[in-house]
Every structure is written in structure tokens, then in C-alpha cells.
Design an enzyme around this catalytic site. Structure first.
Site, PDB file in Angstrom:
ATOM      1  N   ALA A 179      -3.878   7.466  -4.896  1.00  0.00           N
ATOM      2  CA  ALA A 179      -2.506   6.994  -5.044  1.00  0.00           C
ATOM      3  C   ALA A 179      -2.601   5.494  -5.336  1.00  0.00           C
ATOM      4  O   ALA A 179      -2.723   4.672  -4.423  1.00  0.00           O
ATOM      5  CB  ALA A 179      -1.715   7.266  -3.772  1.00  0.00           C
ATOM      6  N   GLY A 214       0.832  -1.208   0.000  1.00  0.00           N
ATOM      7  CA  GLY A 214       0.000   0.000   0.000  1.00  0.00           C
ATOM      8  C   GLY A 214       0.859   1.246   0.000  1.00  0.00           C
ATOM      9  O   GLY A 214       2.044   1.199  -0.337  1.00  0.00           O
ATOM     10  N   ASN A 215       0.282   2.377   0.357  1.00  0.00           N
ATOM     11  CA  ASN A 215       1.042   3.624   0.457  1.00  0.00           C
ATOM     12  C   ASN A 215       0.415   4.541   1.508  1.00  0.00           C
ATOM     13  O   ASN A 215      -0.587   4.181   2.123  1.00  0.00           O
ATOM     14  CB  ASN A 215       1.150   4.313  -0.914  1.00  0.00           C
ATOM     15  CG  ASN A 215      -0.222   4.652  -1.472  1.00  0.00           C
ATOM     16  OD1 ASN A 215      -0.919   5.498  -0.937  1.00  0.00           O
ATOM     17  ND2 ASN A 215      -0.623   3.956  -2.538  1.00  0.00           N
ATOM     18  N   TYR A 216       0.993   5.710   1.690  1.00  0.00           N
ATOM     19  CA  TYR A 216       0.613   6.586   2.813  1.00  0.00           C
ATOM     20  C   TYR A 216      -0.582   7.506   2.547  1.00  0.00           C
ATOM     21  O   TYR A 216      -0.871   8.380   3.362  1.00  0.00           O
ATOM     22  CB  TYR A 216       1.811   7.451   3.208  1.00  0.00           C
ATOM     23  CG  TYR A 216       2.994   6.672   3.735  1.00  0.00           C
ATOM     24  CD1 TYR A 216       2.885   5.957   4.921  1.00  0.00           C
ATOM     25  CD2 TYR A 216       4.205   6.665   3.049  1.00  0.00           C
ATOM     26  CE1 TYR A 216       3.977   5.253   5.410  1.00  0.00           C
ATOM     27  CE2 TYR A 216       5.291   5.958   3.538  1.00  0.00           C
ATOM     28  CZ  TYR A 216       5.170   5.257   4.715  1.00  0.00           C
ATOM     29  OH  TYR A 216       6.239   4.566   5.206  1.00  0.00           O
ATOM     30  N   SER A 217      -1.268   7.371   1.425  1.00  0.00           N
ATOM     31  CA  SER A 217      -2.383   8.297   1.152  1.00  0.00           C
ATOM     32  C   SER A 217      -3.464   8.162   2.216  1.00  0.00           C
ATOM     33  O   SER A 217      -3.917   7.065   2.533  1.00  0.00           O
ATOM     34  CB  SER A 217      -2.973   8.021  -0.237  1.00  0.00           C
ATOM     35  OG  SER A 217      -4.150   8.780  -0.411  1.00  0.00           O
TER      36      SER A 217
END
Ligand code: PMT
Length: 257
Positions: free
Chosen positions: A131, A63-66
Site C-alpha cells: 500500500a 502512512g496507512n494501515y497495511s
């Protein structure tokens, strides 16, 4: 809340604490306010927000930090200006406030693409703020991958679909498609390249080099690049104000199509 400063002007004038704002200025202020509250009326808007989660096994993902804050701010701004909004959202800890926002919750990039394609043909404006993970595990495991004594597991990745580029191919001339570019270096060149490659009408550039911008913050600092490659740089602002600037720019494009 623009009513508040307006009545504040009146009150301060009446109380003799300061000079009352000129009536024509108050009128212009109110006109601008009421114009803005309806300038998207009758428009259907598709917005993507948040991260995507790409499953490795039942307990892990890529995943990512969005946080979804920028995308949700855009959705609220569009709804407050009269639009019907479909917000295709990855996993976030936010909820939409306006009843004009239909939130469609998804997890992976594939699911996000499927949901976008359902509403894109009837959308006047589409804003790709999510994102999206560019890669996903090729073979997610349906059981928890055990910690091996010797071997470190290898996760083979496959390319995810590019949602913005896919919609860019399907776009009709009267539709407006807006992307974001999240960059760490060579910002303007990379953003312009994405604008062209994905057939976007406008791209909103934000850089991780700017303090208070991008992931998780309540503020953002953006530059808007249009299809003729003209560019406007905006100051660091609250994400709700950034959303207002973005919608104002989109309306200029809509006025031309
Ligand atoms: O959610 P917040 O915490 O508020 O943070 C906001 C944000 C930083 C996530 C947001 O402002 C932002 O920049 N969103 C785009 C992030 C991104 O993935 O940028 P990109 O440069 O990798 O992608 C370019 C464009 O293509 C984006 O519009 C993206 O949504 C889209 N894309 C990317 C990959 C992919 N597989 N499909 C896509 O549609």
C-alpha cells in the site's frame, strides 16, 4: 500438511472408523501436492508488501494501515512452491520464515521503487501488494516541528512515483506483472482502469466494504481481473489460501507467454 489428511484417510480406513479413500484419489491428491511444491522452481519473484512511511519530521510520517500480511503470505506461498523471492517490505511487524525469501526493508515509496528497479529486470513474476503512499511531504523537516501557539503548520505534498506503473513501462513480454487494487467504491471499474493504466497482466481487487478483507485481517476476499477483463470472484479465505489462488492464476498466464 497435505500428507496429514492423506495418512488420516489411510488411518481411518485401517482403524475401521470409516471407508478408506479410493487409492486413485489419494494418488491424485499427492500428485497435486507435489506438483504445487515445485511449480515455481527456477522462477524469480519480486513482491512488495506493507505500507510506506513518508517522513514529515524525525518523529512523524504519513502512512496507512497495511500490516504486510497479504504480501508476506504471497512470499511464503511462492517460496514453498520453489521460487526465489525478493520481498521489498515497508515497515511491518512480520518476519519471513522461508530461507528462499530475501527481505529488503524500506521506508518510503522512493526507496521501494529504487529497490524494485534493482531486481525487476531479472524477475519472472512481480506482485505489487504494498500500500504505497501516493503523496509525500515536499520538504520533510530535519528537526521536530514544534507545536505553534497560533499557526497550524501547512504540509505541502508532492506526488510519489507510481511503482507498478513504472515497472509496467519497463516490462518485457515474458515478464508477468500483477497489481492489487484497494477500493472503497466503484470497485471493478476502478480496478480495470488501474490494470490498463499500469500495464498489468492481472489485478487483484479487494474492497474495504467487505468484512474480514484488506487491512490487518488474517483473511481476504478478492476478485481477480485479467487483461482480457475476465473476472473471477473468490470467497473470504485465509490470506495464505488467497495467495495460493493468486499464484495458480499467475501460472495460467505464464503458461501462455
Ligand atoms: O498488508 P495487509 O494488512 O495484509 O493488507 C493487504 C492490502 C489491503 C494492503 C493489499 O491486499 C492491497 O490491496 N494492496 C494494494 C494497496 C494499494 O495501494 O492499492 P491501490 O489501489 O492504491 O494501488 C494500485 C496498485 O498500484 C497496487 O498494486 C499498488 O501496490 C500500486 N501502487 C500504488 C501507488 C503507488 N504510488 N505505487 C504503486 O506501485
Amino acid at each position: 500438511n497435505i500428507i496429514e489428511p492423506a495418512s488420516g484417510y489411510l488411518a481411518s480406513g485401517l482403524e475401521g472408523k470409516g471407508r478408506m479413500e479410493e487409492p486413485e484419489n489419494i494418488l491424485a491428491y499427492l500428485e497435486r501436492y507435489f506438483d504445487r511444491t515445485s511449480d515455481l522452481s527456477g522462477k524469480s519473484v519480486l513482491i512488495t508488501a506493507g505500507p510506506t512511511y513518508e517522513k514529515i519530521d524525525p518523529v512523524r510520517f504519513i502512512g496507512n494501515y497495511s500490516s504486510g500480511k497479504m504480501g508476506y503470505a504471497l512470499a511464503e506461498e511462492c517460496a514453498s512452491r520453489g521460487a526465489n523471492v525478493t520481498l521489498v517490505s515497508g515497515p511491518v511487524a512480520l518476519s519471513a520464515k522461508s530461507s528462499n525469501i530475501n527481505v529488503v526493508s524500506v521506508e518510503s515509496a522512493r526507496e521501494m521503487l529504487d529497490e524494485c528497479q534493482k531486481v525487476f529486470p531479472t524477475s519472472d513474476i512481480s506482485i505489487m501488494c504494498a500500500a504505497v503512499a501516493d503523496y509525500a511531504p515536499a520538504n520533510p523537516s530535519d528537526h521536530k516541528i514544534k507545536r505553534e501557539k497560533q499557526d497550524v503548520p501547512t504540509i505541502t505534498l508532492v506526488k510519489n512515483p507510481d511503482i507498478a506503473a513504472t515497472l509496467g513501462k519497463e516490462k518485457r513480454p515474458e515478464q508477468v506483472l500483477v497489481g492489487f487494487a484497494l477500493e472503497t467504491d466503484n470497485e471493478a471499474v476502478n480496478a480495470s482502469e488501474k490494470l490498463t493504466r499500469k500495464n498489468l497482466d492481472m489485478i487483484v481487487l479487494n474492497s474495504l466494504r467487505d468484512k474480514g478483507a484488506c487491512f490487518g485481517t488474517d483473511t481476504n476476499k478478492v476478485s481477480i481481473i485479467r487483461s482480457d477483463k475476465s473476472r473471477t470472484d473468490f470467497a473470504l479465505k485465509d490470506k495464505s489460501e488467497v495467495a495460493g489462488d493468486i499464484i495458480d492464476e499467475i501460472l495460467k498466464i505464464l503458461g501462455k507467454v
